[in-house]
Design a protein around this motif. Structure first.
Motif, PDB file in Angstrom:
ATOM      1  N   TYR A   2       0.823  -1.214   0.000  1.00 53.58           N
ATOM      2  CA  TYR A   2       0.000   0.000   0.000  1.00 53.58           C
ATOM      3  C   TYR A   2       0.854   1.259   0.000  1.00 53.58           C
ATOM      4  CZ  TYR A   2      -3.900   3.058   0.912  1.00 53.58           C
ATOM      5  OH  TYR A   2      -4.850   4.042   0.811  1.00 53.58           O
TER       6      TYR A   2
ATOM      7  N   GLU B  45       1.515   3.891  -6.558  1.00 52.48           N
ATOM      8  CA  GLU B  45       0.373   3.392  -7.289  1.00 52.48           C
ATOM      9  C   GLU B  45       0.644   1.952  -7.713  1.00 52.48           C
ATOM     10  OE1 GLU B  45       1.722   5.227 -11.613  1.00 52.48           O
ATOM     11  OE2 GLU B  45      -0.147   5.843 -10.693  1.00 52.48           O
TER      12      GLU B  45
ATOM     13  N   ARG C  80     -10.163  -3.394  -3.299  1.00 56.78           N
ATOM     14  CA  ARG C  80     -11.083  -2.534  -4.052  1.00 56.78           C
ATOM     15  C   ARG C  80     -10.343  -1.724  -5.116  1.00 56.78           C
ATOM     16  NH1 ARG C  80     -15.607   1.492  -1.372  1.00 56.78           N
ATOM     17  NH2 ARG C  80     -17.262   0.824  -2.789  1.00 56.78           N
ATOM     18  N   GLU C  81      -9.155  -1.226  -4.777  1.00 51.49           N
ATOM     19  CA  GLU C  81      -8.364  -0.489  -5.766  1.00 51.49           C
ATOM     20  C   GLU C  81      -8.034  -1.384  -6.957  1.00 51.49           C
ATOM     21  OE1 GLU C  81      -4.906   1.303  -4.155  1.00 51.49           O
ATOM     22  OE2 GLU C  81      -6.001   2.723  -2.886  1.00 51.49           O
TER      23      GLU C  81
ATOM     24  N   GLN D  33     -11.232  -1.943  -9.128  1.00 47.43           N
ATOM     25  CA  GLN D  33     -11.563  -0.754  -9.903  1.00 47.43           C
ATOM     26  C   GLN D  33     -10.553  -0.514 -11.025  1.00 47.43           C
ATOM     27  OE1 GLN D  33     -11.851   2.265  -6.865  1.00 47.43           O
ATOM     28  NE2 GLN D  33     -13.976   1.734  -6.350  1.00 47.43           N
TER      29      GLN D  33
END
Length: 490
Positions: A321, A325, A451-452, A455
């Motif tokens: 994390y 990115e 979730r990242e 998406q």
């Protein structure tokens, strides 16, 4: 040898540059006000000239009509030379020829023959010709003659017709045109200047101040003195000023928080790196202990291994994390059943503990990055297993059920467990990093990272239901095209 020909020079025409367009809002506003004012002047001028010409011709017609009445009422002494007398009266009205109908007869006061046929002008018909006719008069020849036919006003009959030169009308129209243009210019300059000044004061200058504030904020976002001056207006400009000031404050606060998080993240990354090395050494030591043959060590070893696995997973999640990115997904068609089975094995699901149940077709697939999909499923199934194992009276036994169905253009996966469910506090901040953990010692990064990843692959991850009966998550990912086996079967 013949002399070499000189190369011909091509004639290059100079390039015409583009007409510069004013860049400032005030300059454009001034040009727009001038253009709209000019259009308004033209719209006023055209009917004004047409109405003036109509009145001018009607005045000449009424004067000629009165002259014919005077001829008919002349005394006996003038009747002998009635033609000369009539022509003198009609000429005094500015008319050369007069024709009218009286008692069924057509009477005429005639002037000498004309060189060319007069142009007919229709009065009372307000059409396109009525607007254009004054301009024909203004740009017509000096010897132009016009013929007007109207219904008489002072006598009986069907019509009265006059013929007169257009030059006097042209001279009067030129005077009226000049006067109208001057008055219109004066009015337009006054009104346009007032409109421009009002718009400049109420729109242009406030927008210029807002633009200047944005430029200063862009140059130094962390300067607290850079803020738009609020005027207290209740219109859209006032709302923009307030919202801009609020947005700049929020961005400034976010930048400060980001700087603190960057420093914290760097420190956590260093600590996590060292921690992983220490945990790796502890894991090696546990493997040596497994060969000791001591029954107490053998009994405690599984718990030690699980604790080490959780610590390593926590360190890895923190490091993952902390990256700026995730790498861009390399999406391709992935069969779901093999991907789910591989993730279940890594998540520690087993037949004699937390078991896996699947309701997934053998050919069902999604369009996603295989590595991302593995991490998503691994996080969800590991969370489900740990939630079930946290219940003391269940002995680590439970079920994680995964079902999938197609909902074009997406495929829907449901990951359900029969664990204790999530608390209300955990549900409120479920996907927030470092805040959504529902168990002691968790970092709250697994669901945020999952979730990242979903998406990034064009889908979404949501909590469907949670309670004493268990928890259900829903994953939506793009459906893949048909596999080679499906193409062959078709």
């Amino acid at each position: 040898m013949p002399p070499a020909e000189k190369p011909r020079r091509r004639l290059r025409l100079p390039r015409l540059g583009k007409v510069p367009w004013p860049g400032g809002l005030s300059s454009r506003l001034l040009l727009l006000v001038a253009a709209f004012t000019l259009i308004a002047e033209i719209m006023i001028l055209l009917p004004s000239l047409a109405a003036y010409q109509e009145r001018w011709l009607l005045e000449r017609e009424r004067a000629a009509e009165v002259a014919t009445l005077a001829v008919e009422a002349a005394p006996e002494s003038l009747a002998r030379d009635s033609d000369k007398f009539a022509r003198s009266l009609v000429a005094g009205a500015g008319v050369t020829n007069v024709a009218f109908e009286h008692d069924g007869r057509h009477l005429l006061v005639r002037a000498p023959p004309m060189a060319k046929t007069p142009d007919a002008v229709n009065l009372g018909e307000h059409d396109a010709d009525w607007i254009v006719e004054p301009w024909r008069t203004l740009f017509g020849a000096p010897d132009r003659m016009v013929r007007v036919t109207v219904k008489p006003r002072f006598r009986t009959g069907k019509f009265i017709e006059i013929v007169l030169p257009a030059q006097p009308l042209k001279e009067d129209l030129e005077g009226v045109l000049l006067q109208t243009v001057l008055v219109s210019l004066l009015i337009s300059l006054t009104a346009g200047g007032a409109v421009y000044a009002a718009l400049l004061a109420f729109i242009v200058r406030p927008m210029a101040r807002l633009t200047e504030s944005i430029e200063k904020f862009r140059a130094d976002p962390e300067d607290p003195t850079v803020a738009p001056q609020t005027s207290g207006r209740r219109d859209e400009i006032g709302r923009i000023e307030e919202e801009l000031g609020r947005m700049q404050g929020e961005v400034r606060q976010a930048l400060r928080s980001r700087a603190r998080l960057a420093a914290l993240g760097e420190a956590v990354a260093k600590i996590s790196h060292d921690l992983r090395n220490m945990l790796a050494s502890a894991q090696m030591a546990s493997e040596r202990l497994a060969t000791s043959g001591d029954p107490k060590v053998a009994k405690a070893l599984p718990r030690l291994e699980r604790a080490l696995d959780r610590a390593l997973s926590l360190a890895q999640n923190v490091l993952s994390y902390g990256r700026s990115e995730e790498p861009a997904p390399a999406a391709r068609r992935v069969l779901l059943r093999p991907a789910i089975e591989a993730a279940a094995e890594d998540a520690g699901l087993s037949v004699d503990g937390v078991a896996l149940e699947m309701e997934v077709g053998p050919r069902l697939q999604v369009e996603a990055d295989p590595e991302h999909l593995h991490r998503i499923l691994l996080n969800l199934m590991r969370n489900a297993r740990e939630a079930i194992e946290s219940v003391a009276d269940r002995g680590g036994v439970g079920v994680v059920k995964i079902s999938a169905s197609k909902d074009d253009p997406q495929t829907v996966l449901r990951v359900a467990d029969n664990g204790p469910g999530l608390s209300e506090k955990a549900r409120q901040r479920l996907f927030q990093p470092f805040a959504g953990s529902s168990r002691s010692g968790g970092a709250g990064l697994g669901l945020a990272i999952s979730r990242e990843l979903v998406q990034a692959n064009g889908g979404d991850l949501d909590l469907v239901d949670s309670g004493p009966h268990g928890t259900t998550f829903e994953i939506r990912l793009p459906s893949g095209g048909p596999t080679e086996a499906e193409k062959t079967s078709k």
